[in-house]
Design a protein around this motif. Structure first.
Motif, PDB file in Angstrom:
ATOM      1  N   UNK A 120       0.131   0.879  -6.805  1.00  0.00           N
ATOM      2  CA  UNK A 120      -1.222   1.426  -6.701  1.00  0.00           C
ATOM      3  C   UNK A 120      -2.268   0.305  -6.761  1.00  0.00           C
ATOM      4  N   UNK A 121      -2.246  -0.621  -5.817  1.00  0.00           N
ATOM      5  CA  UNK A 121      -3.281  -1.669  -5.799  1.00  0.00           C
ATOM      6  C   UNK A 121      -4.643  -1.043  -5.541  1.00  0.00           C
ATOM      7  N   UNK A 122      -5.679  -1.603  -6.175  1.00  0.00           N
ATOM      8  CA  UNK A 122      -7.012  -1.002  -6.042  1.00  0.00           C
ATOM      9  C   UNK A 122      -7.700  -1.403  -4.741  1.00  0.00           C
ATOM     10  N   UNK A 123      -7.261  -2.510  -4.156  1.00  0.00           N
ATOM     11  CA  UNK A 123      -7.905  -2.939  -2.913  1.00  0.00           C
ATOM     12  C   UNK A 123      -6.932  -3.726  -2.054  1.00  0.00           C
ATOM     13  N   UNK A 124      -7.396  -4.117  -0.891  1.00  0.00           N
ATOM     14  CA  UNK A 124      -6.558  -4.786   0.088  1.00  0.00           C
ATOM     15  C   UNK A 124      -6.084  -6.156  -0.393  1.00  0.00           C
ATOM     16  N   UNK A 125      -6.958  -6.867  -1.116  1.00  0.00           N
ATOM     17  CA  UNK A 125      -6.579  -8.188  -1.598  1.00  0.00           C
ATOM     18  C   UNK A 125      -5.397  -8.101  -2.557  1.00  0.00           C
ATOM     19  N   UNK A 126      -5.476  -7.209  -3.545  1.00  0.00           N
ATOM     20  CA  UNK A 126      -4.377  -7.062  -4.510  1.00  0.00           C
ATOM     21  C   UNK A 126      -3.111  -6.618  -3.798  1.00  0.00           C
ATOM     22  N   UNK A 127      -3.245  -5.688  -2.861  1.00  0.00           N
ATOM     23  CA  UNK A 127      -2.082  -5.181  -2.131  1.00  0.00           C
ATOM     24  C   UNK A 127      -1.361  -6.291  -1.398  1.00  0.00           C
ATOM     25  N   UNK A 128      -2.119  -7.196  -0.780  1.00  0.00           N
ATOM     26  CA  UNK A 128      -1.504  -8.278  -0.011  1.00  0.00           C
ATOM     27  C   UNK A 128      -1.021  -9.417  -0.901  1.00  0.00           C
ATOM     28  N   UNK A 129      -1.710  -9.628  -2.023  1.00  0.00           N
ATOM     29  CA  UNK A 129      -1.336 -10.747  -2.895  1.00  0.00           C
ATOM     30  C   UNK A 129      -0.062 -10.435  -3.682  1.00  0.00           C
ATOM     31  N   UNK A 130       0.102  -9.167  -4.086  1.00  0.00           N
ATOM     32  CA  UNK A 130       1.270  -8.780  -4.863  1.00  0.00           C
ATOM     33  C   UNK A 130       2.363  -8.311  -3.924  1.00  0.00           C
ATOM     34  N   UNK A 131       3.516  -8.957  -4.006  1.00  0.00           N
ATOM     35  CA  UNK A 131       4.628  -8.646  -3.111  1.00  0.00           C
ATOM     36  C   UNK A 131       4.953  -9.853  -2.263  1.00  0.00           C
ATOM     37  N   UNK A 132       6.248 -10.096  -2.070  1.00  0.00           N
ATOM     38  CA  UNK A 132       6.665 -11.253  -1.282  1.00  0.00           C
ATOM     39  C   UNK A 132       7.875 -10.870  -0.424  1.00  0.00           C
ATOM     40  N   UNK A 133       7.741 -11.014   0.909  1.00  0.00           N
ATOM     41  CA  UNK A 133       6.569 -11.415   1.692  1.00  0.00           C
ATOM     42  C   UNK A 133       5.416 -10.428   1.533  1.00  0.00           C
ATOM     43  N   UNK A 134       4.259 -10.861   1.992  1.00  0.00           N
ATOM     44  CA  UNK A 134       3.040 -10.095   1.805  1.00  0.00           C
ATOM     45  C   UNK A 134       3.048  -8.795   2.617  1.00  0.00           C
ATOM     46  N   UNK A 135       2.241  -7.832   2.155  1.00  0.00           N
ATOM     47  CA  UNK A 135       2.065  -6.577   2.885  1.00  0.00           C
ATOM     48  C   UNK A 135       1.502  -6.856   4.273  1.00  0.00           C
ATOM     49  N   UNK A 136       1.979  -6.104   5.264  1.00  0.00           N
ATOM     50  CA  UNK A 136       1.462  -6.183   6.626  1.00  0.00           C
ATOM     51  C   UNK A 136       0.294  -5.209   6.760  1.00  0.00           C
ATOM     52  N   UNK A 137      -0.847  -5.684   7.265  1.00  0.00           N
ATOM     53  CA  UNK A 137      -2.062  -4.878   7.340  1.00  0.00           C
ATOM     54  C   UNK A 137      -2.554  -4.783   8.780  1.00  0.00           C
ATOM     55  N   UNK A 138      -2.813  -3.535   9.225  1.00  0.00           N
ATOM     56  CA  UNK A 138      -3.249  -3.322  10.603  1.00  0.00           C
ATOM     57  C   UNK A 138      -4.369  -2.293  10.670  1.00  0.00           C
ATOM     58  N   UNK A 139      -5.233  -2.465  11.669  1.00  0.00           N
ATOM     59  CA  UNK A 139      -6.208  -1.428  11.979  1.00  0.00           C
ATOM     60  C   UNK A 139      -5.478  -0.249  12.601  1.00  0.00           C
ATOM     61  N   UNK A 140      -5.895   0.952  12.205  1.00  0.00           N
ATOM     62  CA  UNK A 140      -5.262   2.156  12.739  1.00  0.00           C
ATOM     63  C   UNK A 140      -6.277   3.291  12.720  1.00  0.00           C
ATOM     64  N   UNK A 141      -5.885   4.396  13.322  1.00  0.00           N
ATOM     65  CA  UNK A 141      -6.730   5.590  13.341  1.00  0.00           C
ATOM     66  C   UNK A 141      -5.926   6.768  12.822  1.00  0.00           C
TER      67      UNK A 141
END
Length: 380
Positions: A225-246
Motif C-alpha cells: 500500500x504505497x502512498x504515492x508513485x515514488x514509494x511504489x517505484x522505490x520499494x521493490x526490486x526490480x522497480x515497479x513498471x509504470x505506464x499511462x493508461x485509461x
C-alpha cells in the motif's frame, strides 16, 4: 532504551538550502527504524541531527521524553556506528571496544566484563588481541558494533554501516545486525540507500525524498500500500513498471491492450469505481508478470521482448509495452515509445521467449496499482 520523537524538524543550510522539511514521526522504544531514500534525500542529515552532530534549524527533538535540541552529543546517551568503522589502528580489538568505557571512567573489572560480553555476542572473542589491520571487513564492522554495544546506550544510530562490504558479506552482516538488535531490544535508527536492506531489517521504514518524509510504515505495507508513485517505484526490486493508461469502467486500456479489472480491485479501491474514460497511471510489479503460455493469470497483454536475462531460478525479461512509460522520480517525465523504455518481468526459468519475440504476458490484474497522474498519489 528510549523513544525518539521528531516534531516538525527542519534543517536549512546557508539560509537558502532546505535539506529537511518538517520531519515528524516517532521511533518507538526498542524499535528498529530504517531511513531509506536516494542519495541526497536527507536521511543521513536526519540521523546526524538525532545524534547532535548537526544543529536543528527549527522543530523539537526528544529522546526518552527529554528535549535534546541543545544537548551535546556526548550527553544524549546514544552510540553511533559509522560507514568507515572509525577504529584506532594502533589499538587491539579489546582496546577499541573498551575505549568508550575507559573514557567514561568505569573501573577495570566492569570494563573487562562488558567487553567480554560484547565480544561473545559478536563472536569476536578469538580476535580480542588482534589489531584492525589483521581483521576482515566484516570483523572490523563487528568491532565497531561492539564498541557501540558495550556502552549500553539508550539508542543506536547507524549510518550506512555495511556499504564498504562486498555483496555476500552485506547479506550476512545485515542478518547479524537485525538479530542482535532483536536480542538487545535497543532503539535503533539505521540509514541506508539500499531498499532491500531496509525491507529485510526494519520493523518500520521511513522513505524520504528531497528532504520530505514520503511514508513511514512496515516493510509489507510499503510494498502493498504505497502512498504515492515514488514509494511504489522505490520499494521493490526490480522497480515497479509504470505506464499511462485509461480506465473505462472495468476496462483498463494500456496502449493497444485491454485488461479486465476484477471486482476485488474496485472493492479495495473504491475511488476507481464508476470511472469513465479516466486517465490513470497503472503500476505493475515484475513479480506479477509472467509467460502466459506457462502460467496463465487473470489478464494478458502482448509485448515485444527486448532482452532476456537468465538467472537460473528465474528469467528477467525486458519488454517493450505499447503504452507511454511514466518516470516515478520526475513528475514532468512521460514515456517515449521511440526510446523503447522497457518493463521488467520475472518469468519462469522454463520460459522459451527470446529477444524480438512478441510474447504473451500474463498479468495478475488483482495486484495492479493505480495512481493519479497529476498528484502522483495512490488511488484507493
Amino acid at each position: 532504551m528510549a523513544e525518539i520523537s521528531l516534531d516538525k524538524i527542519n534543517k536549512i543550510y546557508g539560509g537558502n538550502f532546505h535539506a529537511i522539511h518538517d520531519l515528524t514521526f516517532t521511533i518507538r522504544d526498542g524499535e528498529f527504524m530504517v531511513f531509506v531514500g536516494p542519495s541526497g534525500c536527507g536521511k543521513s542529515t536526519a540521523l546526524r541531527m538525532i545524534a547532535g552532530l548537526e544543529a536543528i534549524s527549527s522543530g523539537e527533538l526528544r529522546i526518552g521524553g527529554r528535549i535534546v535540541n541543545d544537548v551535546d552529543p556526548k550527553d544524549r546517551d546514544i552510540a553511533m556506528v559509522f560507514q568507515s568503522y572509525a577504529l584506532y589502528p594502533h589499538k587491539t580489538v579489546r582496546e577499541n571496544i573498551a575505549f568508550p568505557l575507559l573514557m567514561a571512567g568505569l573501573d577495570k573489572a566492569e570494563i573487562a566484563t562488558r567487553v567480554d560480553a560484547a565480544a561473545r555476542s559478536l563472536e569476536l572473542t578469538p580476535y580480542l588481541d588482534r589489531k584492525p589491520a589483521h581483521l576482515s571487513g566484516g570483523q572490523r564492522q563487528r568491532v565497531a558494533m561492539g564498541r557501540a554495544i558495550v556502552r549500553q546506550p539508550a539508542a543506536f544510530l547507524m549510518d550506512e554501516p555495511l556499504s564498504n562490504l562486498d555483496a555476500k558479506l552485506r547479506v550476512q552482516m545485515r542478518a547479524e545486525i537485525a538479530g542482535l538488535q532483536r536480542k538487545l531490544k535497543v532503539t535503533t535508527v539505521y540509514v541506508t540507500h539500499d531498499q532491500v536492506e531496509a525491507m529485510t531489517m526494519g520493523d518500520r521504514v521511513a522513505v524520504l525524498k528531497g528532504g520530505v518524509l514520503q511514508q513511514v510504515d512496515t516493510p509489507q505495507n510499503l510494498y502493498a500500500r504505497p502512498v504515492n508513485m515514488f514509494v511504489a517505484a522505490f520499494i521493490g526490486s526490480p522497480s515497479m513498471n509504470l505506464y499511462e493508461a485509461t480506465l473505462d469502467g472495468a476496462n483498463l486500456r494500456l496502449g493497444g491492450n485491454t485488461i479486465q479489472i476484477p471486482e476485488i480491485v474496485f472493492e479495495q479501491r473504491p475511488s476507481l469505481r464508476g470511472a469513465v474514460r479516466r486517465h490513470v497511471v497503472v503500476g505493475i510489479r515484475p513479480e506479477h508478470m509472467n509467460d502466459a503460455t506457462l502460467l496463465p493469470a487473470s489478464a494478458e497483454i502482448t509485448a515485444r521482448v527486448k532482452l532476456v536475462e537468465a538467472l537460473g531460478a528465474e528469467a528477467m525479461v525486458h519488454l517493450v509495452v505499447d503504452a507511454p512509460w511514466v518516470d516515478a522520480g520526475d513528475p514532468d517525465a512521460t514515456g517515449d515509445i521511440a526510446i523503447e523504455r522497457t518493463a521488467v518481468a520475472r518469468f519462469s526459468p522454463k520460459s522459451s521467449v527470446r529477444a524480438d519475440d512478441i510474447a504473451r504476458v500474463s498479468i495478475a490484474a488483482e495486484e495492479l496499482h493505480f495512481f493519479d497522474p497529476v498528484t502522483r498519489e495512490s488511488l484507493w
